[in-house]
Design a protein around this motif. Structure first.
Motif, mmCIF file in Angstrom:
data_model
loop_
_atom_site.group_PDB
_atom_site.id
_atom_site.type_symbol
_atom_site.label_atom_id
_atom_site.label_comp_id
_atom_site.label_asym_id
_atom_site.label_seq_id
_atom_site.Cartn_x
_atom_site.Cartn_y
_atom_site.Cartn_z
ATOM 1 N N GLY A 11 21.972 -23.193 32.027
ATOM 2 C CA GLY A 11 23.282 -22.939 32.242
ATOM 3 C C GLY A 11 23.542 -22.260 33.707
ATOM 4 N N GLU A 12 24.507 -21.529 33.642
ATOM 5 C CA GLU A 12 24.946 -21.069 35.036
ATOM 6 C C GLU A 12 24.091 -20.341 35.716
ATOM 7 O OE1 GLU A 12 25.984 -17.875 36.423
ATOM 8 O OE2 GLU A 12 25.776 -17.066 34.442
ATOM 9 N N ILE A 13 23.249 -19.553 35.243
ATOM 10 C CA ILE A 13 22.165 -18.669 36.064
ATOM 11 C C ILE A 13 21.118 -19.460 36.799
ATOM 12 C CG2 ILE A 13 20.841 -18.112 34.012
ATOM 13 C CD1 ILE A 13 21.781 -16.037 37.345
ATOM 14 N N ALA A 14 20.818 -20.539 35.926
ATOM 15 C CA ALA A 14 19.733 -21.503 36.613
ATOM 16 C C ALA A 14 20.524 -22.239 37.821
ATOM 17 C CB ALA A 14 19.505 -22.493 35.637
ATOM 18 N N CYS A 15 21.711 -22.591 37.646
ATOM 19 C CA CYS A 15 22.598 -23.276 38.710
ATOM 20 C C CYS A 15 22.638 -22.329 39.688
ATOM 21 C CB CYS A 15 23.749 -24.013 38.276
ATOM 22 S SG CYS A 15 23.751 -25.223 37.036
ATOM 23 N N ARG A 16 23.091 -21.120 39.716
ATOM 24 C CA ARG A 16 23.172 -20.066 40.771
ATOM 25 C C ARG A 16 21.809 -19.936 41.314
ATOM 26 N NH1 ARG A 16 23.211 -17.523 44.075
ATOM 27 N NH2 ARG A 16 23.259 -15.106 44.642
ATOM 28 N N ILE A 17 20.861 -19.748 40.663
ATOM 29 C CA ILE A 17 19.475 -19.560 41.473
ATOM 30 C C ILE A 17 19.302 -20.672 42.163
ATOM 31 C CG2 ILE A 17 16.825 -18.946 41.040
ATOM 32 C CD1 ILE A 17 17.997 -17.706 38.443
#
Length: 623
Positions: A11-17
């Motif tokens: 999700g978004e945290i994977a995309c953020r990292i």
């Protein structure tokens, strides 16, 4: 520096990292379950490895599969994100034992802060103020009841291994204690396999204040100031901001210094958060702010800290995990402006905040502000994971500026058919008490009725739907909302149906409000306003359904006929309900286009129909 990084999340945290890693020249590896095979984080990474079925317990929570994926792809390090295995000391140790770099604190630090009772004792020893309460080993009902009586009611029961509001009960009076205790212990046992509890004095005007800390392997620890996360629903954060409103310099200095002492007490490395509860009955004061717990990971709300400090916390994590010192010293860090974050969830506030799942047929979060998301148009909101769709983040020179910008962002959200809490967020941001920083953790609960938006379209939305529909029927481009004037005679009208109500609406011939957008899709018109979506069944001739010609009633979408109200030969009047179609968990009433007689009826109750199937034919009266 780490050359290749595996992200043990989604999700978004994977995309953020992944975004920061790419900027640093670090290759990335994603992991995914069956449900996430085509997910945005998988598409964004340089490589991706399948790790199991959709349920998290069979994929994202299996540390051995994640470590195997890192070995398989040659990744040197694993970043856990938040949630899942991010605060699992055993997993962190397994990563290290496998010869990989763990992007996070030492397993011993995670362990030290993992249980609330031992963590509180550790903080007391470090000179960090803690909430008055009971941390004893004697867990008998009699002892706990006696301690609660001594503390004074209301009192808070908390699972020592708890988190996310689970295993937590507020007890108002002594007569309720035993029943609430047993309920709390059952929930704690089911959630954490540990039913031990601690007791704390209930703070009557609580604000949730937390401090971002960061440590490295060279003995350095700094803080990056505080955040206020008081707007919560069922102990889950909804809106967070930095810095905390009403925080004076002296109080900030004391609470941040206490947070640094807390981090040093566990020899902390990497990003962490020290959470405090503040008794704000007389404003924020250092002697009324107490340690609650430490989160030994990156927080969901970390973007607001990044916005006011100019720091990329994920970059710091990767540098510190690679053995580098913290890039900045304490005296080089300062607060610039104000930032607010709102969590956009796939849920329906008007239905008790029930999760909303399914395809994102229309998905537009605009381009203003900072948007952190892990989905795009055409993706699916899965029932297997947390329903957060995105984080909406705004920065301003002042708090008022940030509020105005974030309210505009939330109000401009266009998502369909999945329901979201965007309008709920907009209402919260524009609430007078929020604007005046009259905050505490019961803010949302106290104001829930005024914050939950009405689910039915008002007259202005009906008018907008009619205008969009008529433009499409006149073979003109459906206009943008801003500056549109309908160039048609006012007598032109259309009949629309929304949530079982049918109206015939004339063209307005006037400009639409700037906050209203919409378009016509097949046999429906969609209108977006203030974060909400409204669907209307439409027909240019004035039926509540699509029509193939005079009186032919077409299915506006694939679905199931759940009610048939007429029979062949029945006389009907304009707008009368003929049948109800259920599609995408919504009911759609199909109505007569004019006075007449039902000459053909193809639909039957319980039958499945395809889009544009002829369900009935109404012959006009007098023909």
């Amino acid at each position: 520096m780490i050359a290749k990084l595996l992200i043990a999340n989604r999700g978004e945290i994977a995309c953020r990292i992944i975004r920061t890693a790419r900027d640093m020249g670090v290759a990335t590896v994603a992991v995914y379950s069956d449900a996430d095979a085509k997910a945005l984080h998988v598409r964004a990474a340089d490589e991706a490895v399948h790790i199991g079925p959709s349920p998290a317990a069979e994929s994202y929570l299996l540390g051995e599969k994640i470590i195997a994926a890192a070995k398989q792809t040659g990744a040197e390090a694993i970043h856990p994100g938040y949630g899942f295995l991010s605060e699992n000391a055993g997993f962190a140790q397994a990563v290290i034992d496998a010869g990989l770099i763990w992007v996070g604190p030492k397993p011993s630090s995670i362990e030290a802060m993992g249980l609330k009772d031992s963590a509180k004792q550790l903080m007391m020893n470090a000179g960090v103020p803690v909430t008055p309460g009971y941390l004893g080993e004697d867990q008998s009902v009699d002892r706990l009841k006696a301690e609660a009586d001594a503390i004074g009611y209301p009192v808070l029961i908390k699972a020592v291994a708890g988190g996310g509001g689970k295993g937590m009960r507020k007890v108002e009076k002594a007569a309720d204690f035993e029943a609430d205790l047993q309920s709390c212990k059952r929930e704690a046992k089911a959630s954490f396999s540990n039913d031990e509890v601690l007791l704390e004095k209930w703070i009557t005007s609580p604000r949730h204040i937390e401090v971002q800390v960061f440590g490295d392997s060279h003995g350095n620890v700094v803080h990056l100031f505080e955040r206020d996360c008081s707007l919560q629903r069922r102990h889950q954060k909804v809106i967070e901001e930095a810095p905390a409103p009403g925080m004076d310099d002296a109080t900030r200095e004391e609470i941040c210094a206490a947070a640094v002492r807390a981090a040093k007490a566990v020899d902390y490395e990497g990003a962490g958060t020290i959470e405090f509860i503040a008794d704000a009955s007389e404003g924020l004061r250092a002697d009324r702010i107490f340690f609650m717990e430490m989160n030994t990971r990156l927080q969901v709300e970390h973007p607001v800290t990044e916005e006011i400090t100019g720091v990329d916390l994920v970059e710091w994590q990767l540098r510190v995990a690679s053995g580098e010192p913290i890039p900045l010293k304490q005296e080089e860090l300062s607060i610039n402006g104000h930032a607010i974050e709102a969590r956009l969830y796939a849920e329906d506030p008007s239905s008790g905040f029930l999760p909303s799942t399914g395809p994102l047929d229309h998905f537009d979060l605009g381009i203003v502000g900072r948007i952190e998301t892990g989905v795009a148009e055409g993706d699916v909101i899965s029932p297997h994971y947390d329903p957060m769709v995105a984080k909406l983040v705004a920065w301003g020179e002042t708090r008022d500026d940030a509020i105005d910008e974030l309210a505009e962002i939330a109000g401009s959200v266009e998502i369909w058919p999945v329901k979201t809490n965007a309008a709920f967020l907009t209402n919260a941001l524009l609430d007078d008490d929020f604007g005046d920083a009259v905050l505490d953790t019961s803010f949302i609960e106290r104001k829930l009725d005024s914050l939950v938006p009405a689910d039915d379209a008002d007259d202005a939305i009906w008018q907008s739907a009619a205008d969009f529909t008529l433009m499409a029927d006149l073979d003109q481009d459906v206009p943008s909302a801003l500056g549109f004037r309908l160039n048609a005679a006012p007598r032109i009208a259309t009949t629309l149906t929304h949530r079982g109500e049918t109206r015939t609406v004339s063209a307005s011939g006037s400009e639409m409000a700037a906050h209203v957008t919409g378009f016509v899709e097949e046999a429906r018109t969609l209108v977006f306003a203030d974060g909400q979506s409204f669907e209307f069944a439409r027909d240019a001739r004035g039926t509540g359904a699509a029509a193939a010609g005079d009186g032919a009633i077409l299915a506006p979408m694939p679905g199931k006929v759940i009610a048939v109200d007429v029979a062949e030969g029945d006389a009907v009047t304009a707008g009368q309900r003929l049948m109800v179609l259920e599609a995408m968990k919504m009911e759609h009433a199909l109505t007569a286009p004019f006075d007449g007689t039902v000459t053909q009826l193809s639909a039957s109750e319980g039958g499945q129909v395809q889009v544009e199937a002829v369900l009935a034919v109404v012959e006009p009266a007098g023909d």
